[in-house]
Design an enzyme around this catalytic site. Structure first.
Site, PDB file in Angstrom:
ATOM      1  N   PHE A 229       0.942  -1.412  -0.417  1.00 34.31           N
ATOM      2  CA  PHE A 229      -0.285   0.404  -0.042  1.00 34.31           C
ATOM      3  C   PHE A 229       0.854   1.378  -0.302  1.00 34.31           C
ATOM      4  O   PHE A 229       1.605   1.062   0.757  1.00 34.31           O
ATOM      5  CB  PHE A 229      -0.729   0.459   1.352  1.00 34.31           C
ATOM      6  CG  PHE A 229      -2.454   1.216   1.182  1.00 34.31           C
ATOM      7  CD1 PHE A 229      -3.352   0.801   0.351  1.00 34.31           C
ATOM      8  CD2 PHE A 229      -1.589   2.544   1.871  1.00 34.31           C
ATOM      9  CE1 PHE A 229      -3.749   2.633   0.567  1.00 34.31           C
ATOM     10  CE2 PHE A 229      -2.478   3.935   1.979  1.00 34.31           C
ATOM     11  CZ  PHE A 229      -3.173   3.354   1.076  1.00 34.31           C
ATOM     12  N   ASP A 335       9.550   3.165   0.958  1.00 38.14           N
ATOM     13  CA  ASP A 335       7.972   3.889   2.144  1.00 38.14           C
ATOM     14  C   ASP A 335       8.279   3.288   3.373  1.00 38.14           C
ATOM     15  O   ASP A 335       7.715   2.394   3.980  1.00 38.14           O
ATOM     16  CB  ASP A 335       6.680   3.137   1.375  1.00 38.14           C
ATOM     17  CG  ASP A 335       5.496   3.901   1.743  1.00 38.14           C
ATOM     18  OD1 ASP A 335       5.564   4.821   2.904  1.00 38.14           O
ATOM     19  OD2 ASP A 335       4.570   3.364   0.918  1.00 38.14           O
ATOM     20  N   LYS A 366       2.428  10.003   8.427  1.00 43.23           N
ATOM     21  CA  LYS A 366       2.000   9.902   9.777  1.00 43.23           C
ATOM     22  C   LYS A 366       2.144  10.317  11.215  1.00 43.23           C
ATOM     23  O   LYS A 366       1.800  11.557  11.677  1.00 43.23           O
ATOM     24  CB  LYS A 366       1.468   7.643   9.693  1.00 43.23           C
ATOM     25  CG  LYS A 366       0.501   7.167   8.758  1.00 43.23           C
ATOM     26  CD  LYS A 366       1.068   5.947   9.378  1.00 43.23           C
ATOM     27  CE  LYS A 366      -0.014   5.087   8.035  1.00 43.23           C
ATOM     28  NZ  LYS A 366      -1.794   5.755   7.863  1.00 43.23           N
ATOM     29  N   THR A 391       2.722  24.662  -4.196  1.00 44.49           N
ATOM     30  CA  THR A 391       2.662  25.590  -3.536  1.00 44.49           C
ATOM     31  C   THR A 391       3.267  25.474  -2.129  1.00 44.49           C
ATOM     32  O   THR A 391       4.229  26.393  -1.880  1.00 44.49           O
ATOM     33  CB  THR A 391       1.347  26.493  -4.037  1.00 44.49           C
ATOM     34  OG1 THR A 391       0.758  26.728  -5.092  1.00 44.49           O
ATOM     35  CG2 THR A 391       0.477  27.980  -3.184  1.00 44.49           C
TER      36      THR A 391
END
Lengths: 507, 507
Positions: A229, A335, A366, A391
């Protein structure tokens, strides 16, 4: 803070009364506990004013929560709602609702609360003039960074950078962090194919990029692993392979999926089979790298596949992937969105692997309460400005908070504490697994701090019953119970959890 | 705050001295101004303690900024850095740096500061206990929303919802907001093709989705318009068509690009040609909808193409698009990330169009200081939970801030003020354009508040010189100067800006 502390310490841990009112779920018999026993195993509690035990006063959701959910439902989709919380009454490891229920929280906002609800150290950071300025004067960081941005990074985010990585690109969520890392990988790979940073784009590249065609929009890919995931935006979702509900109806890139080892438990009984399985996966990974029609610029992997069901592999497997990435000149992205920031008993889970060469990029979010990716290689800065840009490029307010989180982790030595508590909890769960082998299958996460999970044939029922006895637990994959307590989860909390699990298993 | 106010009012507006020290840029002669004249045209200043005029004490970057940039460069890419700011000394419409320079800011963090630096009303919101809780107890909103989330939404984000739209999905950035809207569009379209919310996914859809293949990952698209900008994540970047530097080397979906009208200015002299151009674009849009190999589930468009160079089209054109979307049963998504929240003299720019049927979704970010999309149709809630979901789903801290911004906009009637100031500024620019026709070409944004731009053959030089005379201005597209002042930009600021522009044009 003061009123909150009073509230917390004033509430009686009247478990018997609370259980009697749990109308939805058949009562579960629990051993009697007293407040004085909460830290009986010797460690000093980080939150002395926490409730001594969970308090369950109504079914969950109770009447007040139901009214609030009904109101919210009109303007905001609440079908995924697990529990409506009252954070003003939550404290430490305990999450409160509107109906007087106070649950031991071992899910922690999908593994995202690092050091406890209403942590006083974070409270100080959140009420500082610096934080107020960051909230109301939010800069476009790439154009107009604040003068102390280097200081905020160096004393915060970068002070915990994984070994070998000394730069950061900040973002806003785990998905965002991964996509930014993927973009860096594609720019790096095309630069390499083009012959270096000084070789300019061709007219054909420029023109084709504007109509989404190759070579300007290249036929390259990011390789990910089955059951992994990595987020739900369009690029990250193309690398996510956890569940159909995440992916159905969303267009995706035709990127390769390598197999992730399916290990058999207990590990020591299946050492040979598991080693063979990992070798099979490495071989297939190499085949895909060399043969996939859209060659990968990078591979991305979680140290423990979290949403996919807490799937583990050995350090040997991960070292093998690092070697394959180096051999075939693609990047190795780790990740650490869910595994990072201490929960595995190391600050970064990939520290467990003993790598000779660090990952090329490590993504985080997280528990960091902010997001981004670390890197160490200057070639991962694109050859021109404004190529990796947006931005806001993160949020200084969240970076300031992460710095306070890091200070709290260091002050209380929470990574080491989590390693110790995790070992204690795993032992307790192993004992329960011996006693209730049908309830705890494939227990995993030994030596990985509190990052522990097991499989259960009646997973959803266990999670429901847990709420009835005052524990908030999450699931993952098809049938995994996953524990994701905070870093301030201690042995006395583990005792409470183990007792309640045993009571559920007996019921 | 107090010390900041003192600093601001103590600093002398010694422009002559400051200009003499602007070593990089040839001195530009400016008319003498006095503090007493700052609000001479009648309107009460919203920030009475703002500097009376910009202060330029050094070249920019000055020596202190240079040192700070050098330090930051080691850990964070600074090649896109425009100016390193000291937000503790910035106030209202003025941005300060480390070297004593205080510039009138008509770029405002790429159009993202709504009501002035260190706005006292926002300061109150930022230091409230509610904000502190939102910062340190960040919830996973889809699972564990805070009990007052409905209230925060209803009194904030939803109180300014565009007409016809009464629900919201919250996100974290403009790119994120657009991708979430695209996902909603794909799920809606596939549900329609499947025959309704109650028709379940086929086995083939489920299996193919997991390997990124059709029909589970469908061959559908989002149609966007040439020169449009919708973000830089993989899905949003596939709809972005502004500049190659945004897109080069990043894989993209093969989605259709419709033409955006290229209008000729002044509009009243080219009414016939412009109407024909818009009709041509509508016809080609319809052809693409019906013929593109991956049919669009939605079209997405900005009311004014901002990053692409401030390209306008008429209300007739946008009403034509709305009609085409309805006719061909695709969704009409209006990207108000840059145009939204008052800058065009309406709260939402699409209010200028006089639509009979509202857009299906409107996305927002930037001046809202949070992000997401509004919608009104219940069918845009996916048929099952967890399809549109992620861990944080926005940030309550930023939603609380947006509520304070909305209150400040209402309290000071800032949308109406911006409409009036914009008309005044446009008139002044039109006079300058008559006087310096080579400097101000294709002036546009009349009747669109302060959302004003023009083309310039020496754009980059003008922006550089503007800094030298104390104004921070941004560019867009290939040669546009774009004005993006805050909503607290008033006529006396417009006078300062016009004077400085004239001085630059004379130099």
């Amino acid at each position: 803070m003061a009123s909150l502390l009073r509230t917390a310490s004033r509430t009686p841990p009247s478990l018997n009364r609370s259980l009697a009112r749990t109308t939805r779920i058949a009562p579960v018999a629990l051993p009697r506990r007293h407040a004085s026993s909460t830290a009986s195993n010797g460690s000093q509690p980080f939150f002395p004013d926490e409730p001594a035990a969970p308090i369950v006063q109504t079914e969950i959701p109770g009447p007040k929560s139901k009214t609030a959910i009904e109101r919210l439902q009109k303007v905001f989709d609440t079908r995924s709602l697990n529990m409506m919380a009252d954070y003003s009454r939550s404290y430490g490891n305990y999450i409160a609702d509107l109906d007087g229920n106070v649950l031991l929280d071992v899910y922690a906002q999908i593994a995202s609360i690092p050091v406890g609800y209403n942590n006083p150290t974070l409270q100080l950071a959140a009420t500082s003039p610096e934080m107020a300025s960051a909230i109301i004067n939010r800069p476009a960081l790439g154009n107009f960074p604040q003068h102390d941005w280097a200081d905020i990074l160096e004393t915060g985010i970068l002070s915990v950078a994984p070994k070998g990585l000394d730069q950061v690109f900040t973002g806003q969520s785990g998905s965002d962090a991964n996509e930014l890392a993927y973009k860096a990988a594609f720019m790096w790979k095309r630069q390499q194919q083009r012959g270096g940073a000084n070789v300019d784009f061709t007219e054909q590249e420029i023109a084709s990029s504007m109509v989404n065609q190759s070579p300007g929009a290249p036929d390259l890919s990011i390789m990910s692993f089955k059951s992994g995931f990595h987020g739900r935006l369009f690029g990250s979702l193309s690398t996510t392979r956890s569940k159909p509900i995440h992916k159905l109806d969303i267009p995706a890139f035709d990127w390769p999926q390598a197999p992730f080892p399916v290990l058999q438990y207990p590990l020591d009984q299946f050492a040979t089979e598991n080693a063979a399985e990992e070798q099979r996966c490495l071989a297939e990974t190499e085949r895909l790298i060399t043969e996939w029609h859209a060659p990968p610029a990078a591979m991305v992997i979680e140290p423990i596949q979290s949403e996919g069901g807490d799937n583990h592999a050995s350090p040997t497997f991960f070292r093998g992937l690092r070697a394959l990435a180096t051999k075939h000149d693609i990047l190795f992205i780790v990740d650490e969105v869910q595994t990072g920031v201490g929960a595995t008993g190391k600050f970064w889970a990939h520290e467990h692997w003993g790598l000779d060469t660090p990952p090329d990029m490590v993504t985080f979010s997280k528990k960091a309460q902010t997001a981004g990716y670390y890197f160490g290689n200057n070639d991962l800065r694109p050859n021109k400005p404004y190529r990796q840009f947006n931005t806001w490029m993160g949020d200084p307010a969240r970076a300031i908070l992460f710095r306070a989180i890091i200070h709290e982790i260091n002050r209380l030595d929470l990574v080491r504490s989590t390693a110790a508590t995790g070992a204690y909890l795993h032992d307790g769960l192993a004992r329960l697994a011996d006693k209730f082998p049908g309830e705890i299958q494939n227990l995993r996460g030994k030596g990985q701090g509190t990052f522990i999970a097991w499989d259960s044939d009646r997973r959803d029922e266990v999670l429901r019953k847990a709420k009835g006895v005052g524990v908030n637990i999450g699931g993952s994959g098809e049938r995994a119970v996953r524990l994701r307590p905070m870093l301030v989860f201690q042995k006395h909390h583990a005792d409470l959890l183990l007792e309640r699990l045993e009571a559920i298993f007996k019921s």
